[in-house]
Design a protein around this motif. Structure first.
Motif, PDB file in Angstrom:
ATOM      1  N   HIS A  71     -11.375  -6.858  -6.273  1.00 19.20           N
ATOM      2  CA  HIS A  71     -11.168  -6.400  -4.861  1.00 19.20           C
ATOM      3  C   HIS A  71     -11.683  -7.738  -3.950  1.00 19.20           C
ATOM      4  CE1 HIS A  71     -10.297  -4.197  -1.119  1.00 19.20           C
ATOM      5  NE2 HIS A  71     -11.718  -3.744  -0.933  1.00 19.20           N
ATOM      6  N   VAL A  99       0.823  -1.068  -0.256  1.00 10.40           N
ATOM      7  CA  VAL A  99       0.069  -0.040  -0.100  1.00 10.40           C
ATOM      8  C   VAL A  99       0.905   1.226  -0.052  1.00 10.40           C
ATOM      9  CG1 VAL A  99      -1.757   1.062   1.131  1.00 10.40           C
ATOM     10  CG2 VAL A  99      -1.776  -1.298   1.289  1.00 10.40           C
ATOM     11  N   SER A 100       0.806   2.158  -0.900  1.00 10.74           N
ATOM     12  CA  SER A 100       1.469   3.392  -0.922  1.00 10.74           C
ATOM     13  C   SER A 100       1.117   4.310   0.145  1.00 10.74           C
ATOM     14  CB  SER A 100       0.909   4.114  -2.209  1.00 10.74           C
ATOM     15  OG  SER A 100      -0.267   4.607  -2.298  1.00 10.74           O
ATOM     16  N   TYR A 108      -5.986  -3.494  -2.650  1.00  6.40           N
ATOM     17  CA  TYR A 108      -6.521  -2.658  -3.392  1.00  6.40           C
ATOM     18  C   TYR A 108      -5.780  -1.863  -4.509  1.00  6.40           C
ATOM     19  CZ  TYR A 108     -10.639   0.593  -4.299  1.00  6.40           C
ATOM     20  OH  TYR A 108     -11.654   1.467  -4.776  1.00  6.40           O
ATOM     21  N   GLU A 109      -4.636  -1.419  -4.277  1.00  4.03           N
ATOM     22  CA  GLU A 109      -3.692  -0.804  -5.221  1.00  4.03           C
ATOM     23  C   GLU A 109      -3.039  -1.573  -6.074  1.00  4.03           C
ATOM     24  OE1 GLU A 109      -2.487   3.335  -3.401  1.00  4.03           O
ATOM     25  OE2 GLU A 109      -0.992   1.690  -2.554  1.00  4.03           O
ATOM     26  N   GLN A 110      -2.942  -2.986  -5.778  1.00  7.41           N
ATOM     27  CA  GLN A 110      -2.293  -3.953  -6.656  1.00  7.41           C
ATOM     28  C   GLN A 110      -3.077  -4.583  -7.641  1.00  7.41           C
ATOM     29  OE1 GLN A 110       0.655  -4.175  -6.052  1.00  7.41           O
ATOM     30  NE2 GLN A 110       0.827  -2.848  -4.342  1.00  7.41           N
ATOM     31  N   LYS A 148      -7.407  -0.151 -12.842  1.00  5.28           N
ATOM     32  CA  LYS A 148      -8.267   0.646 -11.736  1.00  5.28           C
ATOM     33  C   LYS A 148      -9.335   1.336 -12.363  1.00  5.28           C
ATOM     34  CE  LYS A 148      -4.686   0.683  -7.844  1.00  5.28           C
ATOM     35  NZ  LYS A 148      -3.771   0.200  -8.901  1.00  5.28           N
ATOM     36  N   SER A 176      -2.292   6.032   0.419  1.00  8.94           N
ATOM     37  CA  SER A 176      -3.526   5.190   0.937  1.00  8.94           C
ATOM     38  C   SER A 176      -3.524   4.670   2.273  1.00  8.94           C
ATOM     39  CB  SER A 176      -3.655   4.222  -0.257  1.00  8.94           C
ATOM     40  OG  SER A 176      -3.559   4.852  -1.362  1.00  8.94           O
ATOM     41  N   HIS A 230     -12.833  -3.643 -11.220  1.00  8.63           N
ATOM     42  CA  HIS A 230     -11.894  -3.413 -10.029  1.00  8.63           C
ATOM     43  C   HIS A 230     -12.376  -3.847  -8.699  1.00  8.63           C
ATOM     44  CE1 HIS A 230      -9.771  -1.339  -6.797  1.00  8.63           C
ATOM     45  NE2 HIS A 230      -8.639  -1.565  -7.490  1.00  8.63           N
TER      46      HIS A 230
END
Ligand SMILES: [Fe+2]
Ligand SMILES: [Fe+2]
Length: 197
Positions: A83, A21-22, A67-69, A73, A25, A79
């Protein structure tokens, strides 16, 4: 689902967050973590030893780990279909997260059609929606801070359909039908917890 106590320490869960996760986020995850811990504490005050705060907190912290992977998106529907699917399972298994808790996490995405069969799963569903909503309310505060948000303003905004329209109020209101907690109380608990994040 019987009471499951997670024995994986927070630092290991956090490492997984840092991996997938960045930084931008992560706040949502910390908010969910705090909200879940506070809600478990609330249930424990009613019935001592009935829930485990650490377990609830870690499910909040890890609930959007995939989520971000997820690729693609730009297509929200596709998406949402991905998820909480196989990727969530794969990532959580890296730290030996228990299967029942993986399912509890996956159940917060209705699209996966996994029953919310524990208090923890039900709580996560309501808390996830509410944390996002409270952040939206904070953004219209003069100082844009969660610290300035009041319980009453959150409750008032619930009724404005056009405000944060992406947040489904019905998800939040399941606290009443599925957990027996009035929405005012849920806001008080989760908002209070988010102020400490
Ligand atoms: Fe999610
Ligand atoms: Fe979320």
């Amino acid at each position: 689902m019987n009471l499951i106590i997670l024995h994986i320490p927070r630092e290991i869960c956090l490492k997984l967050v840092e991996k997938y996760v960045s930084p931008e986020s992560r706040l949502h995850l910390f908010n969910a973590e705090a909200g879940m811990a506070a809600l478990a504490k609330y249930f424990n005050e009613i019935e001592p030893g009935s829930e485990d705060e650490h377990t609830w907190a870690m499910c909040g912290l890890l609930h959007d780990i995939d989520y971000e992977q997820i690729a693609g998106k730009e297509n929200m529907e596709a998406h949402m279909h991905e998820h909480c699917g196989p990727l969530t399972e794969k990532f959580l298994k890296e730290i030996d997260f228990p299967d029942d808790l993986i399912r509890a996490i996956q159940s917060h995405n209705e699209v996966q059609d996994i029953p919310r069969d524990s208090k923890l799963a039900k709580a996560l569903f309501a808390v996830d929606g509410l944390t996002g909503f409270i952040v939206a309310v904070s953004k219209v505060m003069p100082d844009k801070k969660v610290a300035s948000v009041k319980i009453e303003s959150v409750l008032k905004r619930f009724k404005e359909a056009r405000f944060a329209a992406a947040v489904n109020r019905e998800h939040i209101y399941t606290c009443e039908t599925e957990l027996g907690i009035p929405r005012e109380k849920l806001v008080e608990i989760v908002l209070g917890a988010m102020k400490k994040v």
